[in-house]
Design an enzyme around this catalytic site. Structure first.
Site, short mmCIF file in Angstrom:
data_model
loop_
_atom_site.label_atom_id
_atom_site.label_comp_id
_atom_site.label_asym_id
_atom_site.label_seq_id
_atom_site.Cartn_x
_atom_site.Cartn_y
_atom_site.Cartn_z
CB SER A 177 -0.95 -0.04 1.20
OG SER A 177 -1.96 0.94 1.09
CG ASP A 188 -4.24 -1.91 0.68
OD1 ASP A 188 -3.18 -2.54 0.82
OD2 ASP A 188 -4.45 -0.81 1.22
#
Length: 341
Positions: A50, A195
């Protein structure tokens, strides 16, 4: 030893490990006597999830003048958040009403994030990053973990190569915050990704297993790992509130708990693995235990919170100055390239 740098996810809290990287790079420059020294010159393998994946890719972006030299400094990586965080995490009134704070639609539009990813990376490919790295994401169609890896394209061809900006968009597509990413490999295969923090918010164990499978099969005894977190301070959920939650009430707390729980579990396992080799000092985990005046939420990009997060990063660097000095001493011993068959 193989020197590994791993950076956790955490949204705008990426400013914290980013500031630690700035301090580490400046120490390297001072100790080496090279004002142009970069982290990519000294670490042999990188991992990031991320926001950590974005920081990783910025640090590994090659210079136009020299494809083996990093284009950006650690400070320039942090500037993505400090200068543009407020725009990336901004929401207009209509989106706020339509999304119902992320319960009915993504909370933020991806336009600003994609704009700055394009600005930093252009059409750069994962295979063109200057060091081996691994960036986790998750394929929601095939229901499997998906890893972007700099060293894979050289082995498997264009089917595993992607634009860096697409990989960064995918690994940071946090559920309820940003829309899932649709990315295409250089061979034209489409992947719907979210993610990587849903299973590997701390990608250190991913990095370990990847390096463990390098050509010379190094063990923990031959590795030196620096793992940077975005904070061990998390939102608490009181039983009196949580006991009556249904599916809607559990959505955001569950995502938060999954990400932080996965990171803590990874830290536990790596601590045990390095200790089993009598190399506990070769695994260093750095993150603040307190956020001071900063907000624990990963999307508060107000000017006040950006400044507070930067302060936490600076204070963490100062409190860990001796550890950072030791890290620099190990890095200055020279590279030990991670090579894959």
């Amino acid at each position: 030893m193989k020197k590994i740098l791993s950076i956790d996810g955490g949204g705008i809290r990426g400013i914290i490990p980013g500031q630690i990287l700035v301090t580490m790079e400046r120490k390297l420059q001072k100790k080496s006597g090279d004002p142009e020294a970069r982290l990519a010159d000294y670490f042999d393998f990188f991992a990031g999830t991320s926001t950590g994946g974005i920081l990783t890719c910025i640090c590994l972006c090659p210079s136009e003048k020299d494809p083996f030299k990093a284009k950006f400094s650690a400070q320039e990586a942090v500037n993505l958040y400090m200068n543009h965080g407020e725009e990336i995490f901004s929401v207009n009134l209509w989106q706020k009403i339509k999304a119902a704070n992320g319960y009915l639609d993504e909370k933020y539009k991806e336009d600003a994030l994609e704009k700055y990813l394009r600005k930093y990376f252009g059409d750069l490919k994962i295979s063109e990053l200057i060091k081996p790295c691994i960036i986790p994401s998750y394929d929601i169609d095939r229901r499997s973990a998906y890893f972007f890896a700099q060293h894979d394209p050289a082995i498997k061809g264009e089917g595993r190569d992607f634009l860096v900006r697409d990989a960064c968009r995918a690994t940071s597509a946090a559920p309820t915050y940003f829309e899932a990413a649709i990315v295409k490999s250089c061979s034209g295969v489409t992947y719907p990704l979210i993610d990587g923090g849903v299973y590997a918010n701390n990608p250190s164990l991913c990095a370990y297993s990847e390096v463990r499978n390098a050509k010379d099969n190094p063990t923990a005894a031959e590795m030196f790992m620096v793992s940077l977190g975005t904070s061990s301070k998390h939102q608490s959920y009181k039983y009196t509130r949580a006991k009556n939650w249904g599916a809607v009430g559990w959505i955001k707390p569950l995502i938060d708990i999954m990400m932080s729980g996965a990171a803590e579990t990874t830290h536990y396992h790596l601590s045990r693995m390095f200790s089993a080799r009598n190399k506990a000092n070769s695994y260093i985990r750095i993150q603040p235990s307190s956020l001071g005046n900063a907000d624990v939420d990963m999307d508060n990009a107000s000017k006040e919170n950006l400044a507070a997060l930067a302060q936490v990063g600076v204070e963490t660097s100062e409190s860990c100055s001796d550890e950072l000095d030791r890290i620099v001493e190990v890095l200055l011993q020279g590279p030990d390239p991670v090579e894959f068959a």
